[in-house]
Design a protein around this motif. Structure first.
Motif, PDB file in Angstrom:
ATOM      1  N   VAL A   1      -7.654  10.862   1.451  1.00 21.56           N
ATOM      2  CA  VAL A   1      -6.523  10.299   2.169  1.00 21.56           C
ATOM      3  C   VAL A   1      -6.788   8.630   1.964  1.00 21.56           C
ATOM      4  CG1 VAL A   1      -5.716   9.560   4.484  1.00 21.56           C
ATOM      5  CG2 VAL A   1      -6.146  11.971   3.944  1.00 21.56           C
ATOM      6  N   VAL A   2      -7.871   8.249   1.819  1.00 19.82           N
ATOM      7  CA  VAL A   2      -8.379   6.891   1.761  1.00 19.82           C
ATOM      8  C   VAL A   2      -8.006   6.466   0.043  1.00 19.82           C
ATOM      9  CG1 VAL A   2     -10.137   5.177   1.230  1.00 19.82           C
ATOM     10  CG2 VAL A   2     -10.428   6.898   3.297  1.00 19.82           C
ATOM     11  N   ALA A   3      -8.051   7.456  -0.797  1.00 19.40           N
ATOM     12  CA  ALA A   3      -7.882   7.146  -2.116  1.00 19.40           C
ATOM     13  C   ALA A   3      -6.472   7.139  -2.197  1.00 19.40           C
ATOM     14  CB  ALA A   3      -8.220   8.280  -2.888  1.00 19.40           C
ATOM     15  N   ARG A   4      -5.815   7.754  -1.482  1.00 21.79           N
ATOM     16  CA  ARG A   4      -4.085   7.644  -1.496  1.00 21.79           C
ATOM     17  C   ARG A   4      -3.683   6.230  -1.087  1.00 21.79           C
ATOM     18  NH1 ARG A   4      -3.899  12.800   0.015  1.00 21.79           N
ATOM     19  NH2 ARG A   4      -3.312  12.504   2.073  1.00 21.79           N
TER      20      ARG A   4
ATOM     21  N   SER B   1       0.861  -1.417  -0.063  1.00 19.50           N
ATOM     22  CA  SER B   1       0.017   0.052  -0.103  1.00 19.50           C
ATOM     23  C   SER B   1       0.755   1.225   0.029  1.00 19.50           C
ATOM     24  CB  SER B   1      -0.811   0.014   1.343  1.00 19.50           C
ATOM     25  OG  SER B   1      -0.088   0.154   2.353  1.00 19.50           O
ATOM     26  N   GLN B   2       0.112   2.427   0.175  1.00 19.47           N
ATOM     27  CA  GLN B   2       0.892   3.664   0.032  1.00 19.47           C
ATOM     28  C   GLN B   2       0.962   3.819   1.413  1.00 19.47           C
ATOM     29  OE1 GLN B   2       1.726   5.249  -2.693  1.00 19.47           O
ATOM     30  NE2 GLN B   2       1.187   3.304  -3.356  1.00 19.47           N
ATOM     31  N   ASP B   3       1.297   3.183   2.143  1.00 19.89           N
ATOM     32  CA  ASP B   3       1.534   3.414   3.850  1.00 19.89           C
ATOM     33  C   ASP B   3       2.996   3.487   4.380  1.00 19.89           C
ATOM     34  OD1 ASP B   3       1.793   3.565   6.419  1.00 19.89           O
ATOM     35  OD2 ASP B   3       0.867   1.385   6.960  1.00 19.89           O
ATOM     36  N   ALA B   4       3.392   4.886   4.051  1.00 18.27           N
ATOM     37  CA  ALA B   4       4.913   5.062   4.322  1.00 18.27           C
ATOM     38  C   ALA B   4       5.450   4.514   5.624  1.00 18.27           C
ATOM     39  CB  ALA B   4       4.953   6.527   4.348  1.00 18.27           C
ATOM     40  N   THR B   5       4.679   3.980   6.470  1.00 14.95           N
ATOM     41  CA  THR B   5       5.324   3.392   7.760  1.00 14.95           C
ATOM     42  C   THR B   5       5.548   2.023   7.706  1.00 14.95           C
ATOM     43  OG1 THR B   5       2.995   3.033   8.728  1.00 14.95           O
ATOM     44  CG2 THR B   5       4.099   5.306   9.194  1.00 14.95           C
TER      45      THR B   5
ATOM     46  N   GLN C   1     -13.386   3.528 -12.048  1.00 15.08           N
ATOM     47  CA  GLN C   1     -14.372   3.563 -13.090  1.00 15.08           C
ATOM     48  C   GLN C   1     -14.617   5.318 -13.199  1.00 15.08           C
ATOM     49  OE1 GLN C   1     -17.560   1.300 -11.773  1.00 15.08           O
ATOM     50  NE2 GLN C   1     -17.111  -0.493 -13.365  1.00 15.08           N
ATOM     51  N   GLY C   2     -13.597   5.805 -12.950  1.00 14.22           N
ATOM     52  CA  GLY C   2     -13.695   7.251 -12.988  1.00 14.22           C
ATOM     53  C   GLY C   2     -14.528   8.231 -11.786  1.00 14.22           C
ATOM     54  N   GLY C   3     -14.485   7.358 -10.530  1.00  9.73           N
ATOM     55  CA  GLY C   3     -15.177   8.229  -9.438  1.00  9.73           C
ATOM     56  C   GLY C   3     -14.363   9.194  -8.765  1.00  9.73           C
ATOM     57  N   ASN C   4     -14.364  10.294  -9.403  1.00 10.49           N
ATOM     58  CA  ASN C   4     -13.917  11.602  -8.870  1.00 10.49           C
ATOM     59  C   ASN C   4     -14.463  12.017  -7.643  1.00 10.49           C
ATOM     60  OD1 ASN C   4     -11.917  11.591 -10.823  1.00 10.49           O
ATOM     61  ND2 ASN C   4     -12.991  12.784 -12.239  1.00 10.49           N
ATOM     62  N   ALA C   5     -15.743  11.827  -7.508  1.00 11.62           N
ATOM     63  CA  ALA C   5     -16.505  12.175  -6.438  1.00 11.62           C
ATOM     64  C   ALA C   5     -15.781  11.656  -4.902  1.00 11.62           C
ATOM     65  CB  ALA C   5     -17.975  12.195  -6.546  1.00 11.62           C
ATOM     66  N   ALA C   6     -15.398  10.439  -5.424  1.00 12.16           N
ATOM     67  CA  ALA C   6     -15.270   9.551  -4.104  1.00 12.16           C
ATOM     68  C   ALA C   6     -13.526  10.121  -3.853  1.00 12.16           C
ATOM     69  CB  ALA C   6     -14.866   7.911  -4.475  1.00 12.16           C
ATOM     70  N   HIS C   7     -12.797  10.190  -4.816  1.00  9.92           N
ATOM     71  CA  HIS C   7     -11.469  10.825  -4.467  1.00  9.92           C
ATOM     72  C   HIS C   7     -11.638  12.122  -3.913  1.00  9.92           C
ATOM     73  CE1 HIS C   7      -8.299   8.108  -6.818  1.00  9.92           C
ATOM     74  NE2 HIS C   7      -9.551   7.669  -7.000  1.00  9.92           N
TER      75      HIS C   7
END
Length: 208
Positions: free
Chosen positions: A88-91, A35-39, A77-83
């Motif tokens: 933070v969840v998206a990252r 994941s993108q978890d830097a820790t 599928q292009g859910g920009n609203a979710a992003h």
């Protein structure tokens, strides 16, 4: 070691039937390792569980009706609203979103949404298991190698456990991945015969 989702419907001590104190647990959104978890908290849990606690197996456990999978499919599928709403969840779920982008184009039109989610959830478990394998942290300080097993738990089913991948050893060096020969995959098989494969050889209940 149980690496599972944060969803409270998937309590490891209840679902596994193992008494408390017998499982070391790492839970996060979407049972992520790569994941993108830097820790690197998931891999830190693997290292500690294998080299300090001496666990006998590493379990990657996904499940149906997973919010992280649903979020990732919508984002793919292009859910920009979710992003926009959950940046933070998206990252954090970037790797899972990439998995959804890989899986979705291969699904025929007309397949039910629940089946689409299941296919993404299975691939997610496979990829997270492979991330543990690539890290080398399944190898204990004394050289002992801890098997890595991936499951999807089907919420509400009578026989809920589905084994989707196992990283284990055998006598002969394996040359296949997911049941078919794939050139270029040999680097995922080491000299002692540890290999990646999908399997239907799991018991009905989870193997600890």
């Amino acid at each position: 070691l149980w690496i599972g989702c944060s969803d409270s419907r998937i309590p490891e001590s209840v679902l596994s039937g193992v008494e408390r104190g017998r499982i070391f647990v790492h839970r996060n959104i979407g049972n992520q390792v790569d994941s993108q978890d830097a820790t690197h908290s998931a891999l830190a849990s693997v290292e500690y569980a294998v080299r300090a606690l001496g666990v006998r197996s590493i379990l990657i456990v996904g499940h149906t009706d997973c919010g992280a999978v649903q979020f990732s499919i919508a984002s793919a599928q292009g859910g920009n609203a979710a992003h926009s709403r959950f940046p933070v969840v998206a990252r954090y779920l970037h790797s899972l979103i990439l998995i959804a982008r890989r899986v979705l184009p291969s699904i025929p039109p007309g397949v039910a949404q629940t089946e689409r989610e299941l296919l993404v959830a299975k691939q997610n478990v496979r990829d997270q298991a492979r991330a543990v394998f690539r890290s080398g942290l399944y190898i204990a300080s004394d050289g002992r190698r801890v098997p890595i097993k991936g499951y999807v738990y089907h919420i509400g089913k009578q026989n809920p456990w589905e084994g989707v991948i196992m990283l284990g050893g055998g006598g002969a060096r394996a040359t296949t991945l997911s049941g078919t020969e794939e050139k270029g995959k040999e680097e995922e098989i080491d000299e002692e015969g540890w290999f990646l494969r999908e399997t239907d050889e799991f018991e009905e209940n989870i193997e600890i």
